[in-house]
Design an enzyme around this catalytic site. Sequence first.
Site, PDB file in Angstrom:
ATOM      1  N   GLY A  16      -7.249  -4.888  -5.366  1.00  0.00           N
ATOM      2  CA  GLY A  16      -8.189  -5.057  -4.253  1.00  0.00           C
ATOM      3  C   GLY A  16      -7.689  -6.107  -3.273  1.00  0.00           C
ATOM      4  O   GLY A  16      -7.194  -7.158  -3.684  1.00  0.00           O
ATOM      5  N   THR A  75       7.213 -15.765   2.448  1.00  0.00           N
ATOM      6  CA  THR A  75       8.340 -15.338   3.291  1.00  0.00           C
ATOM      7  C   THR A  75       9.032 -16.552   3.922  1.00  0.00           C
ATOM      8  O   THR A  75      10.255 -16.697   3.842  1.00  0.00           O
ATOM      9  CB  THR A  75       7.836 -14.389   4.412  1.00  0.00           C
ATOM     10  N   ARG A  76       8.230 -17.413   4.519  1.00  0.00           N
ATOM     11  CA  ARG A  76       8.837 -18.544   5.245  1.00  0.00           C
ATOM     12  C   ARG A  76       9.465 -19.554   4.289  1.00  0.00           C
ATOM     13  O   ARG A  76      10.545 -20.093   4.566  1.00  0.00           O
ATOM     14  CB  ARG A  76       7.785 -19.201   6.140  1.00  0.00           C
ATOM     15  N   ARG A 124      -3.659   0.851  -5.984  1.00  0.00           N
ATOM     16  CA  ARG A 124      -3.622   0.777  -7.444  1.00  0.00           C
ATOM     17  C   ARG A 124      -2.721   1.939  -7.863  1.00  0.00           C
ATOM     18  O   ARG A 124      -2.996   3.087  -7.560  1.00  0.00           O
ATOM     19  CB  ARG A 124      -5.030   0.926  -8.029  1.00  0.00           C
ATOM     20  N   CYS A 125      -1.584   1.629  -8.542  1.00  0.00           N
ATOM     21  CA  CYS A 125      -0.538   2.640  -8.773  1.00  0.00           C
ATOM     22  C   CYS A 125      -0.498   3.106 -10.228  1.00  0.00           C
ATOM     23  O   CYS A 125      -0.158   2.347 -11.132  1.00  0.00           O
ATOM     24  CB  CYS A 125       0.818   2.044  -8.366  1.00  0.00           C
ATOM     25  N   ASP A 160      -6.120  -9.556 -11.895  1.00  0.00           N
ATOM     26  CA  ASP A 160      -5.620  -9.463 -13.278  1.00  0.00           C
ATOM     27  C   ASP A 160      -4.845  -8.175 -13.556  1.00  0.00           C
ATOM     28  O   ASP A 160      -3.854  -8.195 -14.279  1.00  0.00           O
ATOM     29  CB  ASP A 160      -6.750  -9.692 -14.291  1.00  0.00           C
ATOM     30  N   GLY A 161      -5.265  -7.050 -12.969  1.00  0.00           N
ATOM     31  CA  GLY A 161      -4.541  -5.783 -13.172  1.00  0.00           C
ATOM     32  C   GLY A 161      -3.119  -5.888 -12.648  1.00  0.00           C
ATOM     33  O   GLY A 161      -2.155  -5.432 -13.285  1.00  0.00           O
ATOM     34  N   THR A 190      -7.692 -12.532  -5.323  1.00  0.00           N
ATOM     35  CA  THR A 190      -8.878 -11.700  -5.602  1.00  0.00           C
ATOM     36  C   THR A 190     -10.132 -12.464  -5.196  1.00  0.00           C
ATOM     37  O   THR A 190     -10.201 -13.679  -5.387  1.00  0.00           O
ATOM     38  CB  THR A 190      -8.982 -11.327  -7.099  1.00  0.00           C
ATOM     39  N   ASP A 223     -12.822 -12.197  -6.687  1.00  0.00           N
ATOM     40  CA  ASP A 223     -13.646 -12.358  -7.889  1.00  0.00           C
ATOM     41  C   ASP A 223     -13.538 -13.746  -8.533  1.00  0.00           C
ATOM     42  O   ASP A 223     -14.399 -14.124  -9.324  1.00  0.00           O
ATOM     43  CB  ASP A 223     -13.274 -11.310  -8.942  1.00  0.00           C
ATOM     44  N   ASP A 257     -11.717 -14.627 -10.940  1.00  0.00           N
ATOM     45  CA  ASP A 257     -11.818 -14.464 -12.399  1.00  0.00           C
ATOM     46  C   ASP A 257     -10.491 -14.675 -13.130  1.00  0.00           C
ATOM     47  O   ASP A 257     -10.318 -14.176 -14.241  1.00  0.00           O
ATOM     48  CB  ASP A 257     -12.382 -13.070 -12.728  1.00  0.00           C
ATOM     49  N   ARG A 307     -16.742  -7.876 -10.081  1.00  0.00           N
ATOM     50  CA  ARG A 307     -16.374  -7.036 -11.235  1.00  0.00           C
ATOM     51  C   ARG A 307     -17.180  -7.477 -12.458  1.00  0.00           C
ATOM     52  O   ARG A 307     -18.381  -7.231 -12.477  1.00  0.00           O
ATOM     53  CB  ARG A 307     -14.870  -7.092 -11.511  1.00  0.00           C
ATOM     54  N   GLY A 367     -29.075 -21.219  -1.131  1.00  0.00           N
ATOM     55  CA  GLY A 367     -30.444 -21.644  -1.444  1.00  0.00           C
ATOM     56  C   GLY A 367     -31.274 -20.513  -2.029  1.00  0.00           C
ATOM     57  O   GLY A 367     -32.498 -20.505  -1.901  1.00  0.00           O
ATOM     58  N   LEU A 369     -18.016  -5.282   2.410  1.00  0.00           N
ATOM     59  CA  LEU A 369     -18.155  -6.301   3.464  1.00  0.00           C
ATOM     60  C   LEU A 369     -17.540  -7.624   2.986  1.00  0.00           C
ATOM     61  O   LEU A 369     -16.928  -8.368   3.754  1.00  0.00           O
ATOM     62  CB  LEU A 369     -19.656  -6.485   3.687  1.00  0.00           C
TER      63      LEU A 369
HETATM   64  O1  F6P Z   1     -11.519  -7.024  -7.692  1.00  0.00           O
HETATM   65  C1  F6P Z   1     -12.048  -7.041  -6.410  1.00  0.00           C
HETATM   66  C2  F6P Z   1     -13.173  -6.052  -6.279  1.00  0.00           C
HETATM   67  O2  F6P Z   1     -13.683  -6.136  -4.967  1.00  0.00           O
HETATM   68  C3  F6P Z   1     -14.309  -6.206  -7.293  1.00  0.00           C
HETATM   69  O3  F6P Z   1     -15.183  -7.248  -6.977  1.00  0.00           O
HETATM   70  C4  F6P Z   1     -14.931  -4.839  -7.255  1.00  0.00           C
HETATM   71  O4  F6P Z   1     -15.596  -4.559  -8.463  1.00  0.00           O
HETATM   72  C5  F6P Z   1     -13.740  -3.940  -7.055  1.00  0.00           C
HETATM   73  O5  F6P Z   1     -12.701  -4.737  -6.499  1.00  0.00           O
HETATM   74  C6  F6P Z   1     -13.982  -2.745  -6.161  1.00  0.00           C
HETATM   75  O6  F6P Z   1     -12.840  -1.977  -6.154  1.00  0.00           O
HETATM   76  P1  F6P Z   1     -12.564  -0.809  -5.098  1.00  0.00           P
HETATM   77  O7  F6P Z   1     -12.251  -1.436  -3.786  1.00  0.00           O
HETATM   78  O8  F6P Z   1     -11.410  -0.078  -5.664  1.00  0.00           O
HETATM   79  O9  F6P Z   1     -13.816  -0.005  -5.021  1.00  0.00           O
END
Ligand code: F6P
Length: 326
Positions: free
Chosen positions: A14, A27-28, A75-76, A106-107, A129, A131, A133, A175, A189, A257
Amino acid sequence: MGAVKCIGILTSGGDAPGMNAAIRAVTRAAIYNGLGVKGIYRGYKGLVTGEIKEFKSQNVSNIIQLGGTILKTARCKEFTTPEGRQLAYDNMKKEGIDALVIIGGDGSLTGARVFAEEFDVPCIGLPGTIDNDLYGTDTTIGYDTALNTILDAVDKIRDTATSHERLFFVEVMGRDAGFLALNGAIASGAEAAIIPEVSTEVDQLEEFIKNGFRKSKNSSIVLVAESELTGGAMHYAERVKNEYPQYDVRVTILGHLQRGGSPTAHDRILASRLGAAAIDAIMEGQRNVMIGIDHDEVVYVPFVKAIKKNKPIQRELMNVLRELSI
Ligand code: F6P
């Protein structure tokens, strides 16, 4: 493997705001240190298919402020097979690439770990990412920008929530991690956050209602982390409709978004620091590590740790949220 003369750089998984700042920094810093640079398009896919282009300093001009990734991302599936990885290695050799810098979650780092072990290729990861995470780094590239996007959205939702005296469940990404929901709730808040990390311990909806929801307020906002463990915002809205029909409830799902927009100063600085450190790591002969920031210091985190270990939520933040939402 001999001394590194040329590096390949790719973004995978992502996208996250700040990836372009990281591409620029890598790169730089590489050119500054006398290394050649090749941009690999569409993540590992470009490595498998040979979509690779030489990068000069000018290729990364005027991108620090841009969201998304100029290298594209994907994602490959092929890269998950030994045949696909062999093709990737062959293309690396053909292009004269001796080491890889991978920017992703992580992937992406899992793919890098397997590839590095199979072919003895130095691979350095950068945590990219929204996330947040990845274990071993305080924050990841893109997380701060996504948080700020959430704040902007919640500020607007609050206007209508207050006018109509409604309860809003706002679903945010992450995620299976609750960093965006918990810190987004504190910073905006909001009255509560429902996060996967505690979903098996307590009924978070019941707790929220029990803790005095609407005792002193006529509207409420609850941030819900997307995850199978929480069930998402719709699940909680349905529950409220059935269990507490006296409340007027609405749902907003922020979705992709949160992945866009110009990176914040925090993400630009983080990406620049980590990108430069990736090249330092390569020059030092490091391999199979993710570059992270721990207490404002650059650290090298072995891939196995960054990927396998669960990054814990700070429980103290849940208390802060509870105390401040009375
Ligand atoms: O890992 C980033 C993320 O935006 C997650 O928060 C979400 O679950 C996932 O990717 C969505 O993936 P995709 O863009 O493939 O729908």
